[in-house]
Design a protein around this motif. Sequence first.
Motif, mmCIF file in Angstrom:
data_model
loop_
_atom_site.group_PDB
_atom_site.id
_atom_site.type_symbol
_atom_site.label_atom_id
_atom_site.label_comp_id
_atom_site.label_asym_id
_atom_site.label_seq_id
_atom_site.Cartn_x
_atom_site.Cartn_y
_atom_site.Cartn_z
ATOM 1 N N ALA A 161 0.848 -1.202 0.000
ATOM 2 C CA ALA A 161 0.000 0.000 0.000
ATOM 3 C C ALA A 161 0.879 1.247 0.000
ATOM 4 O O ALA A 161 1.753 1.400 0.856
ATOM 5 C CB ALA A 161 -0.911 0.008 1.217
ATOM 6 N N THR A 162 0.665 2.119 -0.976
ATOM 7 C CA THR A 162 1.435 3.362 -1.057
ATOM 8 C C THR A 162 1.117 4.260 0.137
ATOM 9 O O THR A 162 -0.055 4.445 0.484
ATOM 10 C CB THR A 162 1.111 4.109 -2.358
ATOM 11 N N GLN A 163 2.149 4.783 0.787
ATOM 12 C CA GLN A 163 1.944 5.662 1.930
ATOM 13 C C GLN A 163 1.789 7.105 1.444
ATOM 14 O O GLN A 163 2.708 7.933 1.524
ATOM 15 C CB GLN A 163 3.099 5.517 2.919
ATOM 16 N N ILE A 164 0.592 7.381 0.948
ATOM 17 C CA ILE A 164 0.281 8.696 0.402
ATOM 18 C C ILE A 164 0.530 9.793 1.421
ATOM 19 O O ILE A 164 1.068 10.861 1.102
ATOM 20 C CB ILE A 164 -1.185 8.742 -0.074
ATOM 21 N N SER A 165 0.164 9.535 2.668
ATOM 22 C CA SER A 165 0.289 10.584 3.686
ATOM 23 C C SER A 165 1.745 10.975 3.894
ATOM 24 O O SER A 165 2.062 12.159 4.044
ATOM 25 C CB SER A 165 -0.329 10.116 5.012
ATOM 26 N N VAL A 166 2.650 10.003 3.917
ATOM 27 C CA VAL A 166 4.066 10.302 4.134
ATOM 28 C C VAL A 166 4.628 11.067 2.938
ATOM 29 O O VAL A 166 5.298 12.099 3.095
ATOM 30 C CB VAL A 166 4.874 9.014 4.364
ATOM 31 N N ILE A 167 4.360 10.562 1.738
ATOM 32 C CA ILE A 167 4.910 11.195 0.535
ATOM 33 C C ILE A 167 4.421 12.630 0.400
ATOM 34 O O ILE A 167 5.203 13.558 0.177
ATOM 35 C CB ILE A 167 4.541 10.378 -0.719
ATOM 36 N N ALA A 168 3.106 12.813 0.549
ATOM 37 C CA ALA A 168 2.529 14.140 0.319
ATOM 38 C C ALA A 168 2.908 15.132 1.416
ATOM 39 O O ALA A 168 3.331 16.259 1.129
ATOM 40 C CB ALA A 168 1.012 14.037 0.209
ATOM 41 N N SER A 169 2.747 14.740 2.680
ATOM 42 C CA SER A 169 3.015 15.691 3.767
ATOM 43 C C SER A 169 4.489 16.073 3.807
ATOM 44 O O SER A 169 4.836 17.246 4.013
ATOM 45 C CB SER A 169 2.583 15.099 5.115
ATOM 46 N N TRP A 170 5.381 15.108 3.599
ATOM 47 C CA TRP A 170 6.806 15.413 3.640
ATOM 48 C C TRP A 170 7.191 16.305 2.463
ATOM 49 O O TRP A 170 7.946 17.266 2.627
ATOM 50 C CB TRP A 170 7.621 14.123 3.615
ATOM 51 N N SER A 171 6.661 16.021 1.295
ATOM 52 C CA SER A 171 6.992 16.809 0.114
ATOM 53 C C SER A 171 6.548 18.258 0.271
ATOM 54 O O SER A 171 7.293 19.191 -0.041
ATOM 55 C CB SER A 171 6.346 16.194 -1.127
ATOM 56 N N LEU A 172 5.336 18.446 0.772
ATOM 57 C CA LEU A 172 4.844 19.815 0.936
ATOM 58 C C LEU A 172 5.609 20.549 2.030
ATOM 59 O O LEU A 172 5.948 21.732 1.876
ATOM 60 C CB LEU A 172 3.348 19.802 1.253
ATOM 61 N N ARG A 192 2.485 31.852 -3.645
ATOM 62 C CA ARG A 192 2.743 30.411 -3.702
ATOM 63 C C ARG A 192 2.897 29.821 -2.300
ATOM 64 O O ARG A 192 2.423 28.722 -2.021
ATOM 65 C CB ARG A 192 4.010 30.147 -4.531
ATOM 66 N N VAL A 193 3.580 30.547 -1.422
ATOM 67 C CA VAL A 193 3.748 30.071 -0.046
ATOM 68 C C VAL A 193 2.402 30.008 0.662
ATOM 69 O O VAL A 193 2.102 29.041 1.381
ATOM 70 C CB VAL A 193 4.729 30.982 0.722
ATOM 71 N N ALA A 194 1.560 31.039 0.464
ATOM 72 C CA ALA A 194 0.239 31.047 1.097
ATOM 73 C C ALA A 194 -0.593 29.858 0.632
ATOM 74 O O ALA A 194 -1.284 29.211 1.433
ATOM 75 C CB ALA A 194 -0.477 32.363 0.790
ATOM 76 N N ALA A 195 -0.537 29.558 -0.664
ATOM 77 C CA ALA A 195 -1.286 28.421 -1.196
ATOM 78 C C ALA A 195 -0.749 27.103 -0.640
ATOM 79 O O ALA A 195 -1.516 26.174 -0.333
ATOM 80 C CB ALA A 195 -1.214 28.424 -2.721
ATOM 81 N N LEU A 196 0.570 27.013 -0.490
ATOM 82 C CA LEU A 196 1.180 25.803 0.055
ATOM 83 C C LEU A 196 0.778 25.610 1.515
ATOM 84 O O LEU A 196 0.465 24.486 1.943
ATOM 85 C CB LEU A 196 2.705 25.881 -0.073
ATOM 86 N N LEU A 219 -0.237 17.455 -4.997
ATOM 87 C CA LEU A 219 1.152 17.386 -5.440
ATOM 88 C C LEU A 219 1.309 17.976 -6.834
ATOM 89 O O LEU A 219 2.313 18.630 -7.133
ATOM 90 C CB LEU A 219 1.645 15.938 -5.413
ATOM 91 N N ARG A 220 0.329 17.750 -7.679
ATOM 92 C CA ARG A 220 0.391 18.312 -9.035
ATOM 93 C C ARG A 220 0.336 19.836 -8.997
ATOM 94 O O ARG A 220 0.985 20.505 -9.794
ATOM 95 C CB ARG A 220 -0.752 17.773 -9.893
ATOM 96 N N ARG A 221 -0.440 20.380 -8.068
ATOM 97 C CA ARG A 221 -0.577 21.834 -7.996
ATOM 98 C C ARG A 221 0.735 22.515 -7.641
ATOM 99 O O ARG A 221 1.087 23.546 -8.197
ATOM 100 C CB ARG A 221 -1.645 22.219 -6.956
ATOM 101 N N HIS A 222 1.468 21.941 -6.715
ATOM 102 C CA HIS A 222 2.658 22.620 -6.213
ATOM 103 C C HIS A 222 3.958 22.113 -6.836
ATOM 104 O O HIS A 222 4.956 22.823 -6.851
ATOM 105 C CB HIS A 222 2.719 22.477 -4.691
ATOM 106 N N ARG A 223 3.949 20.865 -7.321
ATOM 107 C CA ARG A 223 5.106 20.263 -7.988
ATOM 108 C C ARG A 223 6.356 20.270 -7.109
ATOM 109 O O ARG A 223 7.484 20.410 -7.598
ATOM 110 C CB ARG A 223 5.378 20.980 -9.315
#
Length: 391
Positions: A161-172, A192-196, A219-223
């Motif tokens: 199972a892909t750990q979406i929460s880890v990948i996304a939260s850490w990346s942001l 950009r910072v406000a949106a992030l 993730l696509r929005r912020h890249r």
Amino acid sequence: MNADTDAATSVQVEFDAPAQMRDGVVLRADVYRPAGEGPWPTLVVRTPYNKSGAADNVWNGFSPTEVARRGFIMVIQDVRGRYASDGDWEPLQHEGEDGADTIAWAAQLPGSTGRVGMLGGSYCGNTQWQAALQQPPALKAITPLMTWTEPREALVARGGATQISVIASWSLAAGFDWLSRQGLSGEELTARVAALVEDFDSLEKDGYWGLPATELAVLRRHRTPVFVDPSEANDVEATQHMRVAGSHSRVQIPSLHTGGWFDTCLQGNIDSYTTMRDLGQESRLIIGPWTHVDFGPRVGAQDFGIMSSRDAGAHPNGRWSDEVLAFLRGHLTDDETPVSTSAPVRIFVMGRNQWRDEETWPLQRAKNWALVPAGQWRPQHDDATGPRRSE
């Protein structure tokens, strides 16, 4: 000064010391030295979390000034593409060669004995492994804290199972410094910072629920750069750059592994300990009742007592950090004092709420239980010698 035994009365700090990597990219570190002529052994932390940030240093368990006062040169370096260092931010992609180059550079610092050890946990623990896999001659010991061995079973996936929460939260979370390096105008950067910030704060409510799950809209929005694309989290080749499993035999130095019973990386710490031990290298293991981010005596409503804390003096050399520094001193100096008088495995036994030394892991006297057809629990293993037959 005897660097092995005497504490320095003052510390000298050099900020943003440059180290040039083999491809010409310059990484920068803060270097903490004991006052005096030395020479001293050198400890290196390589971090993506800002070398100047007190929070990261506290999480790793060491005050750089205290480490320097105790007779080490302490080097804390921003990894490639982060904060004071040059280059592009590509998480975990360059830690092997950059780590080896940094070790060679640190060994040549004024006042260094030429012997180097490494500290740090999680990402900073993996930087230790990746450097050690390159076999830099000056690296004499590593002490990975709460880090993985197989990224598909701790970091980016678990059980398929892909750990979406880890990948996304850490990346942001790591995206703020990345945004500041994109050459944006002041107005665009602010927006950009406000949106992030807004998306990071809304991850649990909205961000994790975007479909398709392997192409999260947030993730696509912020890249922002990721460990690995979520669609490839279970791909062996795509995650090879952050894997240790299968390569331990290339690490031919002592290692001390620290894990937490409630940490997602626990199995990685145990696997690395047992693998290095079986390869004939000195290997030690400490496991406390800790999560990935909390090393105090409480987990939820459960209080394990003051002595369960990482900073309590519960170990032969004192605090957990004292134990780690004693291990490193034993391998980076000519001090004839034993590295530790304790057994190679030290675990906190929850329920009894006490520390216990063991000679090995898994415990030879352990019994596994299974539900047999008669409907009763029965031990299936008396010890490590094999299964017990059931009637």
